[in-house]
Design a protein around this motif. Sequence first.
Motif, PDB file in Angstrom:
ATOM      1  N   ARG A  83     -10.354  15.450  12.422  1.00 43.15           N
ATOM      2  CA  ARG A  83     -10.262  14.183  13.153  1.00 43.15           C
ATOM      3  C   ARG A  83      -9.588  13.108  12.302  1.00 43.15           C
ATOM      4  O   ARG A  83      -8.759  12.339  12.803  1.00 43.15           O
ATOM      5  N   LEU A  84      -9.936  13.051  11.012  1.00 45.20           N
ATOM      6  CA  LEU A  84      -9.327  12.059  10.126  1.00 45.20           C
ATOM      7  C   LEU A  84      -7.834  12.326   9.942  1.00 45.20           C
ATOM      8  O   LEU A  84      -7.012  11.403   9.971  1.00 45.20           O
ATOM      9  N   ILE A  85      -7.479  13.604   9.765  1.00 45.88           N
ATOM     10  CA  ILE A  85      -6.075  13.969   9.559  1.00 45.88           C
ATOM     11  C   ILE A  85      -5.250  13.653  10.810  1.00 45.88           C
ATOM     12  O   ILE A  85      -4.165  13.056  10.723  1.00 45.88           O
ATOM     13  N   LEU A  86      -5.764  14.042  11.963  1.00 50.73           N
ATOM     14  CA  LEU A  86      -5.013  13.819  13.195  1.00 50.73           C
ATOM     15  C   LEU A  86      -4.887  12.330  13.513  1.00 50.73           C
ATOM     16  O   LEU A  86      -3.850  11.888  14.027  1.00 50.73           O
ATOM     17  N   ALA A  87      -5.930  11.559  13.201  1.00 52.89           N
ATOM     18  CA  ALA A  87      -5.849  10.112  13.408  1.00 52.89           C
ATOM     19  C   ALA A  87      -4.784   9.501  12.504  1.00 52.89           C
ATOM     20  O   ALA A  87      -4.035   8.606  12.915  1.00 52.89           O
ATOM     21  N   ALA A  88      -4.695  10.000  11.259  1.00 51.37           N
ATOM     22  CA  ALA A  88      -3.682   9.494  10.334  1.00 51.37           C
ATOM     23  C   ALA A  88      -2.276   9.846  10.817  1.00 51.37           C
ATOM     24  O   ALA A  88      -1.346   9.034  10.732  1.00 51.37           O
ATOM     25  N   VAL A  89      -2.107  11.068  11.315  1.00 54.17           N
ATOM     26  CA  VAL A  89      -0.803  11.484  11.842  1.00 54.17           C
ATOM     27  C   VAL A  89      -0.428  10.637  13.049  1.00 54.17           C
ATOM     28  O   VAL A  89       0.715  10.175  13.189  1.00 54.17           O
ATOM     29  N   ASP A  90      -1.388  10.425  13.929  1.00 57.40           N
ATOM     30  CA  ASP A  90      -1.148   9.582  15.105  1.00 57.40           C
ATOM     31  C   ASP A  90      -0.713   8.185  14.698  1.00 57.40           C
ATOM     32  O   ASP A  90       0.208   7.608  15.276  1.00 57.40           O
ATOM     33  N   ALA A  91      -1.424   7.613  13.711  1.00 54.71           N
ATOM     34  CA  ALA A  91      -1.109   6.256  13.265  1.00 54.71           C
ATOM     35  C   ALA A  91       0.294   6.193  12.673  1.00 54.71           C
ATOM     36  O   ALA A  91       1.041   5.239  12.909  1.00 54.71           O
ATOM     37  N   ALA A  92       0.667   7.221  11.900  1.00 54.28           N
ATOM     38  CA  ALA A  92       2.003   7.256  11.307  1.00 54.28           C
ATOM     39  C   ALA A  92       3.082   7.343  12.384  1.00 54.28           C
ATOM     40  O   ALA A  92       4.105   6.648  12.337  1.00 54.28           O
ATOM     41  N   GLU A  93       2.863   8.203  13.374  1.00 54.88           N
ATOM     42  CA  GLU A  93       3.837   8.344  14.459  1.00 54.88           C
ATOM     43  C   GLU A  93       3.938   7.056  15.265  1.00 54.88           C
ATOM     44  O   GLU A  93       5.026   6.641  15.661  1.00 54.88           O
ATOM     45  N   HIS A  94       2.787   6.442  15.514  1.00 48.86           N
ATOM     46  CA  HIS A  94       2.788   5.215  16.295  1.00 48.86           C
ATOM     47  C   HIS A  94       3.534   4.107  15.559  1.00 48.86           C
ATOM     48  O   HIS A  94       4.273   3.322  16.170  1.00 48.86           O
ATOM     49  N   SER A  95       3.351   4.027  14.248  1.00 49.98           N
ATOM     50  CA  SER A  95       4.055   3.038  13.446  1.00 49.98           C
ATOM     51  C   SER A  95       5.561   3.250  13.529  1.00 49.98           C
ATOM     52  O   SER A  95       6.344   2.310  13.657  1.00 49.98           O
ATOM     53  N   PHE A  96       5.994   4.496  13.491  1.00 50.63           N
ATOM     54  CA  PHE A  96       7.423   4.821  13.552  1.00 50.63           C
ATOM     55  C   PHE A  96       7.982   4.540  14.944  1.00 50.63           C
ATOM     56  O   PHE A  96       9.102   4.050  15.105  1.00 50.63           O
TER      57      PHE A  96
END
Length: 306
Positions: A74-87
């Motif tokens: 959950r932590l990893i996927l949330a971080a990936v989501d946040a990175a994609e959203h920022s981009f």
Amino acid sequence: MSDPVDKLNAMAIFVRVVERGSFSAVARELQTSQPTISKVLQALEARLGGKLITRSTRKLSLTDEGQRYYNECRLILAAVDAAEHSFQSGRERAAGPLKIGSSVSFGRLQIAPRLPDFLKHYPDVQIDLQLSDQNQDLVSEGLDVTFRIGALNDSGLIARLVGNTHRVTVASPDYLRQNGQPQTPEELGRHNCLMFNLLSSQNLWLYTKDTQRHEVRIKGNAQSNNSEAIREMVLGGLGIALSPIWLFSEDLSAGRVSAILQDYSTLSLPIYAVSPANRRQSARVKAFVDYMAQALDKAPELHINK
């Protein structure tokens, strides 16, 4: 499973299986088959070298290792989501499935009628509206957003205030003819009052007038966890209710019920759009919450003087 994208996909599928508690439910979400979901999980377990999930005839259970892995995923996927959203900020399109939760009455009267207009603006969104008068668990039920009325007890959620609803004290003309009309909140103690029992203040009705506060402990011979059931009781002449004004707006206009104690103010109830704290709000969630906030602000049936 050497491809990092495949690993992330497998982790995401594993998390969804845990949250939905069902291989078949996730298969339907992803428009694939249950055997395909099973193969992904089996491959993930083989790569990790241990069992993540044990299955019985009734439910799925996480192993101790599976619980730890689920928390990390959950932590990893949330971080990936946040990175994609920022981009992708500013470029993301509102599209895809959107699972919305609500109480039965609010969903039927305030959300469902607005879906045709919302989908005209966002035709690539697919709505799944789930209605329940119990507080829905967003994670286990796979909800992207749910609407809750009243004070929130769970601080581990992302909540946005999207509106407020005025409440009104109502009774049928028939009830008032037979039992008289209370002129002060204190007189409610002599009347049959109908309780909506999902609010924490279910049997304590609060009023104010000229800065003076009136707290009334009410009693009655009927209660319900469904506000439309309360409405039917009022229409049937059973008693008095303190309810959101939108529930009775048409009945008030038609004279089927009467508003009483109008010289006294009641406590308005906040309306929140609530999302899981560990899940990034997608463009479709944001679009729908924004849409509902604007619609509720303009809705005359939510306000006493608007």
